[in-house]
Design a protein around this motif. Sequence first.
Motif, mmCIF file in Angstrom:
data_model
loop_
_atom_site.group_PDB
_atom_site.id
_atom_site.type_symbol
_atom_site.label_atom_id
_atom_site.label_comp_id
_atom_site.label_asym_id
_atom_site.label_seq_id
_atom_site.Cartn_x
_atom_site.Cartn_y
_atom_site.Cartn_z
ATOM 1 N N ARG A 1 4.726 5.670 -5.266
ATOM 2 C CA ARG A 1 4.828 5.689 -6.732
ATOM 3 C C ARG A 1 3.809 6.637 -7.350
ATOM 4 O O ARG A 1 4.019 7.150 -8.443
ATOM 5 C CB ARG A 1 4.657 4.290 -7.298
ATOM 6 C CG ARG A 1 5.844 3.404 -7.031
ATOM 7 C CD ARG A 1 5.690 2.050 -7.662
ATOM 8 N NE ARG A 1 6.821 1.200 -7.334
ATOM 9 C CZ ARG A 1 6.864 -0.089 -7.572
ATOM 10 N NH1 ARG A 1 5.842 -0.700 -8.146
ATOM 11 N NH2 ARG A 1 7.934 -0.792 -7.247
ATOM 12 N N SER A 2 2.704 6.859 -6.657
ATOM 13 C CA SER A 2 1.670 7.772 -7.138
ATOM 14 C C SER A 2 1.972 9.225 -6.769
ATOM 15 O O SER A 2 1.234 10.124 -7.133
ATOM 16 C CB SER A 2 0.313 7.385 -6.558
ATOM 17 O OG SER A 2 -0.029 6.079 -6.937
ATOM 18 N N TYR B 1 0.833 -1.201 0.000
ATOM 19 C CA TYR B 1 0.000 0.000 0.000
ATOM 20 C C TYR B 1 0.868 1.252 0.000
ATOM 21 O O TYR B 1 0.669 2.170 -0.801
ATOM 22 C CB TYR B 1 -0.934 -0.038 1.209
ATOM 23 C CG TYR B 1 -1.730 1.221 1.436
ATOM 24 C CD1 TYR B 1 -2.757 1.575 0.566
ATOM 25 C CD2 TYR B 1 -1.471 2.055 2.512
ATOM 26 C CE1 TYR B 1 -3.497 2.728 0.775
ATOM 27 C CE2 TYR B 1 -2.213 3.202 2.728
ATOM 28 C CZ TYR B 1 -3.216 3.531 1.859
ATOM 29 O OH TYR B 1 -3.944 4.663 2.065
ATOM 30 N N ILE C 1 2.642 1.768 -3.327
ATOM 31 C CA ILE C 1 1.730 2.302 -4.343
ATOM 32 C C ILE C 1 1.532 3.802 -4.137
ATOM 33 O O ILE C 1 1.561 4.582 -5.095
ATOM 34 C CB ILE C 1 0.375 1.565 -4.312
ATOM 35 C CG1 ILE C 1 0.554 0.126 -4.805
ATOM 36 C CG2 ILE C 1 -0.668 2.298 -5.146
ATOM 37 C CD1 ILE C 1 -0.647 -0.760 -4.566
#
Length: 76
Positions: free
Chosen positions: A10-11, A4, A7
């Motif tokens: 990376r976002s 989580y 992610i």
Amino acid sequence: MRVYKTILKRSGINTKGFTFHTLRHVYGSRLNDLNVDPKTIQSLMEHSSIKTTMDIYEKHKEATEKMNSLLGKQLK
């Protein structure tokens, strides 16, 4: 939980203070923004009462709209 956070990073989302529970509230708020029936939101969020759902999501509609406006500007 590590996936989580990966992610989110990376976002480009700062993971400090952005818990998995925060994501749950984002989901509920987005349903509310889309004018999903409150009873449906209650069911999806598994709230024990409609009052809980309304207190959390309907009363904070203005704050959600401001956040959506901010995010919309950042995504362009």
